[in-house]
Scaffold this motif. Structure first.
Motif, short mmCIF file in Angstrom:
data_model
loop_
_atom_site.label_atom_id
_atom_site.label_comp_id
_atom_site.label_asym_id
_atom_site.label_seq_id
_atom_site.Cartn_x
_atom_site.Cartn_y
_atom_site.Cartn_z
N LEU A 1 11.40 23.58 -22.27
CA LEU A 1 10.78 22.63 -23.15
C LEU A 1 11.27 22.96 -24.57
N ARG B 1 2.09 27.68 -18.76
CA ARG B 1 2.37 28.95 -18.45
C ARG B 1 1.17 29.92 -18.24
N SER C 1 3.98 33.10 -24.52
CA SER C 1 3.33 31.77 -24.77
C SER C 1 1.90 32.13 -25.64
N GLU D 1 3.13 23.78 -23.39
CA GLU D 1 3.86 24.87 -22.60
C GLU D 1 3.08 26.23 -22.52
N GLY E 1 9.83 27.70 -20.27
CA GLY E 1 9.87 27.81 -21.80
C GLY E 1 11.02 27.17 -22.34
#
Length: 220
Positions: free
Chosen positions: A183, A160, A89, A156, A180
């Motif tokens: 999305l 996260r 991320s 996202e 993840g």
């Protein structure tokens, strides 16, 4: 089941199941920090193996390697060990922010990504996409796609990151990868729908100079 499907299953296992298993096995012996380090090893080895085997990196491998590099840098600067949980991320969030910032410029990032994709498929891609860029609706289409992907990737990363610091690591490693992948799947489905919407709009407009092409033909 062909080789492509087998590789996809292996890739999903390495990035979804093995990090959780590595943490679960390592944490009782080496503690949370050791478990988090262990959870980063399977995707790292997979990405390096893909690089050695194909002499190239796919998008997921790039995110994994960049994310691990950024998280290790954060650890070296004194950050919390849980930064390893958000390694992918960190990279995808940075890309999302870059997408949103590019909206301030004349040509957002989606335009350049689409042009690069088309250039691999046809020689006159630059001329074709520049001609499409001059048509009505092109700038709006590119801006919408850039805004949606940028917002999605940034959201996202934020979600996260919050979960990484509020959930136990084992739960995060078991659940977060599905967030993840889910999305990205939603963004790709939206992109397919939006491409069809643009295609219908172009057909209804009846372009006088032949079929038009643009980022909707190369993105997604």
């Amino acid at each position: 089941m062909n080789r492509k499907h087998i590789n996809l299953i292996a890739e999903l296992a390495v990035n979804l199941a093995l990090p959780w298993m590595a943490y679960t096995l390592a944490e009782p012996r080496w503690g949370e920090f050791g478990g988090l380090i262990a959870s980063a090893i399977p995707p790292l080895l997979w990405s390096l193996g893909e690089l050695l085997r194909h002499r190239r990196l796919d998008a997921l491998s790039v995110l994994v390697l960049v994310g691990i590099a950024m998280s290790l840098l954060g650890l070296a600067l004194g950050g919390d060990a849980r930064i390893l949980l958000v390694r992918e991320s960190l990279a995808s969030g940075a890309i999302g922010v870059a997408f949103l910032v590019s909206l301030l410029f004349e040509k957002p990032l989606i335009f350049y990504l689409a042009r690069a994709t088309m250039a691999r498929e046809q020689d006159d891609a630059h001329e074709m996409i520049e001609a499409w860029w001059a048509t009505s609706g092109a700038r709006r289409a590119v801006s919408v796609m850039t805004a949606v992907w940028g917002s999605g990737l940034t959201a996202e990363a934020a979600l996260r990151t919050w979960l990484a610091w509020t959930w136990p690591p084992a739960r995060f490693l078991a659940v977060a990868p599905f967030i993840g992948y889910g999305l990205v799947a939603l963004l790709m489905l939206w992109t397919l729908w939006y491409r069809r919407l643009l295609g219908r709009a172009e057909r209804d407009a009846g372009p006088a100079d032949g079929q038009q092409v643009g980022p909707q033909d190369a993105v997604g």
